[in-house]
Design an enzyme around this catalytic site. Structure first.
Site, PDB file in Angstrom:
ATOM      1  N   GLU A  61      -5.205   1.895   1.998  1.00 11.80           N
ATOM      2  CA  GLU A  61      -5.273   0.713   2.758  1.00 11.80           C
ATOM      3  C   GLU A  61      -5.770   1.139   4.393  1.00 11.80           C
ATOM      4  O   GLU A  61      -6.049   0.497   5.061  1.00 11.80           O
ATOM      5  CB  GLU A  61      -4.069   0.097   2.838  1.00 11.80           C
ATOM      6  CG  GLU A  61      -3.762  -1.058   3.545  1.00 11.80           C
ATOM      7  CD  GLU A  61      -3.501  -1.141   5.165  1.00 11.80           C
ATOM      8  OE1 GLU A  61      -3.295  -2.185   5.896  1.00 11.80           O
ATOM      9  OE2 GLU A  61      -3.006  -0.085   5.735  1.00 11.80           O
ATOM     10  N   GLU A  62      -5.213   2.271   4.687  1.00  8.99           N
ATOM     11  CA  GLU A  62      -5.325   2.668   6.141  1.00  8.99           C
ATOM     12  C   GLU A  62      -6.742   3.361   6.455  1.00  8.99           C
ATOM     13  O   GLU A  62      -6.959   3.256   7.553  1.00  8.99           O
ATOM     14  CB  GLU A  62      -4.292   3.844   6.429  1.00  8.99           C
ATOM     15  CG  GLU A  62      -2.673   3.882   6.177  1.00  8.99           C
ATOM     16  CD  GLU A  62      -2.076   2.937   7.285  1.00  8.99           C
ATOM     17  OE1 GLU A  62      -3.066   2.452   8.269  1.00  8.99           O
ATOM     18  OE2 GLU A  62      -1.107   2.407   7.335  1.00  8.99           O
ATOM     19  N   HIS A  84       3.134   4.042  13.376  1.00  9.16           N
ATOM     20  CA  HIS A  84       1.981   5.303  13.590  1.00  9.16           C
ATOM     21  C   HIS A  84       2.357   6.378  14.371  1.00  9.16           C
ATOM     22  O   HIS A  84       1.552   7.200  14.804  1.00  9.16           O
ATOM     23  CB  HIS A  84       0.572   4.759  13.992  1.00  9.16           C
ATOM     24  CG  HIS A  84      -0.056   3.873  12.842  1.00  9.16           C
ATOM     25  ND1 HIS A  84      -1.436   3.875  12.573  1.00  9.16           N
ATOM     26  CD2 HIS A  84       0.418   3.295  11.731  1.00  9.16           C
ATOM     27  CE1 HIS A  84      -1.692   3.020  11.651  1.00  9.16           C
ATOM     28  NE2 HIS A  84      -0.609   2.675  11.091  1.00  9.16           N
ATOM     29  N   HIS A  91       0.771  -0.920   0.004  1.00 11.00           N
ATOM     30  CA  HIS A  91       0.041   0.122   0.037  1.00 11.00           C
ATOM     31  C   HIS A  91       0.686   1.176  -0.087  1.00 11.00           C
ATOM     32  O   HIS A  91       1.879   1.320   0.569  1.00 11.00           O
ATOM     33  CB  HIS A  91      -1.070   0.041   0.956  1.00 11.00           C
ATOM     34  CG  HIS A  91      -0.643   0.235   2.573  1.00 11.00           C
ATOM     35  ND1 HIS A  91      -0.352   1.457   3.056  1.00 11.00           N
ATOM     36  CD2 HIS A  91      -0.487  -0.578   3.311  1.00 11.00           C
ATOM     37  CE1 HIS A  91      -0.047   1.523   4.292  1.00 11.00           C
ATOM     38  NE2 HIS A  91      -0.133   0.043   4.708  1.00 11.00           N
ATOM     39  N   ASP A 125       5.488   2.808   7.414  1.00  9.28           N
ATOM     40  CA  ASP A 125       4.422   2.296   7.017  1.00  9.28           C
ATOM     41  C   ASP A 125       3.453   3.081   6.071  1.00  9.28           C
ATOM     42  O   ASP A 125       2.896   4.029   6.360  1.00  9.28           O
ATOM     43  CB  ASP A 125       3.399   2.111   8.341  1.00  9.28           C
ATOM     44  CG  ASP A 125       2.074   1.535   8.194  1.00  9.28           C
ATOM     45  OD1 ASP A 125       1.938   1.097   7.095  1.00  9.28           O
ATOM     46  OD2 ASP A 125       1.144   1.561   8.948  1.00  9.28           O
TER      47      ASP A 125
HETATM   48 ZN   LIG Z   1       0.374  -0.416   6.560  1.00 13.40          ZN
END
Ligand SMILES: [Zn+2]
Length: 343
Positions: free
Chosen positions: A207-208, A318, A64, A175
């Site tokens: 995706e998130e 995150h 992603h 990420d």
């Molecule tokens: Zn991810």
């Protein structure tokens, strides 16, 4: 190791629904590596390497492109920007941040803080309370003139440079630019030789906010095998009990078995573990209690696919200090190339 590429990927803004910049960067990198490249209606980038023979097995890598961030939801009369988060932020990590407001005309540097009083005049109650993400606002320094430059829907990302610290790499968007990097570098690692299988490296969107781009992309590819490539937790740090650490950094790639969204195919997990052992590529088996990843979308698209995940243990996930170990990243690349060559 092409760290310059990872740095460029991490420093390019791209929140859910706003992945064009990241996609353009990837498009430039994949030139000549694939037989076919196309963008689908949800903005995911499909890169295909043809396999041998008629009707070869289809292997899909899902990487992603989006990072967690914000969209401007309101501009106040005084020019303060209010935001809606796109992706799971922990408000404890949002205090006093430098941010980039991405407008059609270019970027504005700005700062983000929660509404309320500074420490000197805060009450005891104020000091204890953690604001909700929607209580944070952005100050561009432009005052009322902000309304001339910024519009509702513009994206806001954290403003933090990529860092190299010994074996560790630090960025706000590892990420999941780590997976974008792995998708590109794995294709490079395959070289010119044709594989038996048809390989689809798909750089997915959104995706998130719930694996949205991966769902439609998987439906169009209808893979036989899906590989969800992503970061996972590395809580090998103070304050987390051993049984919750998920991965230990420096111990290799994560062979992802289960999370809140999928349970990996047992035979594939065994196959990848045996291959890693044979090739002496370090790995650890990983499970996550909750959370999901793109592999689930591939598993449940159309009539279904066999899937597993390749993940890279990430400390402080995150947050703007997401950290991976370059040895784990190398191991993830090595197993991807080895697996794709083996089929
Ligand atoms: Zn991810």
């Amino acid at each position: 190791m092409n760290i310059e590429l990872l740095k460029a990927l991490c420093e390019t803004p791209g929140v859910p629904g706003n992945e064009e910049g990241v996609r353009d960067l990837i498009l430039g990198e994949v030139e000549g590596l694939f037989d076919e490249v196309r963008v689908d209606p949800m903005g995911s980038l499909h890169c295909v390497r043809k396999g041998k023979g008629k009707d070869p097995e289809r292997i899909m890598l899902l990487c992603h492109m989006d990072e967690i961030g914000f969209l401007v939801s309101h501009i106040s009369e005084k020019g303060f920007l209010y935001l809606q988060p796109v992706g799971g932020f922990d408000p404890r990590n949002l205090f006093s941040r430098r941010v980039r407001v991405c407008t059609d005309e270019g970027e504005l540097k700005a700062v983000m803080n929660p509404a309320g009083r500074p420490v000197h005049i805060a009450s005891a109650e104020d000091r204890k309370r953690i604001p909700e993400p929607h209580e944070f606002y952005v100050d561009t320094g432009l005052g009322e003139a902000a309304a001339d430059k910024v519009k509702v829907g513009d994206m806001v990302v954290m403003d933090e440079p990529f860092l190299e610290m010994g074996e560790k790499l630090v960025s706000k968007a590892l990420d999941n630019r780590v997976a974008c990097w792995l998708g590109i570098e794995a294709a490079r690692g395959l070289g010119k030789a044709k594989t038996k299988s048809e390989i689809h490296v798909v750089f997915t969107t959104q995706e998130e906010v719930g694996l949205r781009g991966a769902r439609t992309a998987s439906y169009s590819v209808k893979p036989d095998i899906g590989i969800g490539i992503d970061t996972t937790l590395a809580c090998d740090t103070p304050g987390v009990p051993e049984q919750d650490r998920t991965t230990v950094q420096g111990k290799g790639f994560g062979l992802h078995i289960r999370d809140g969204s999928f349970i990996a195919d047992k035979a594939l997990v065994a196959e990848v573990a045996a291959l890693a052992e044979k090739k002496k590529i370090p790995f650890q088996r990983t499970m996550l209690r909750s959370g999901g990843q793109d592999g689930a979308a591939a598993q449940q698209a159309a009539a279904g696919a066999r899937v597993f995940g390749i993940v890279v243990g990430t400390r402080y996930i995150h947050t703007v200090t997401e950290m991976v170990d370059r040895n784990d990243l190398q191991a993830a690349l090595d197993i991807l190339v080895a697996f794709l060559k083996s089929r």
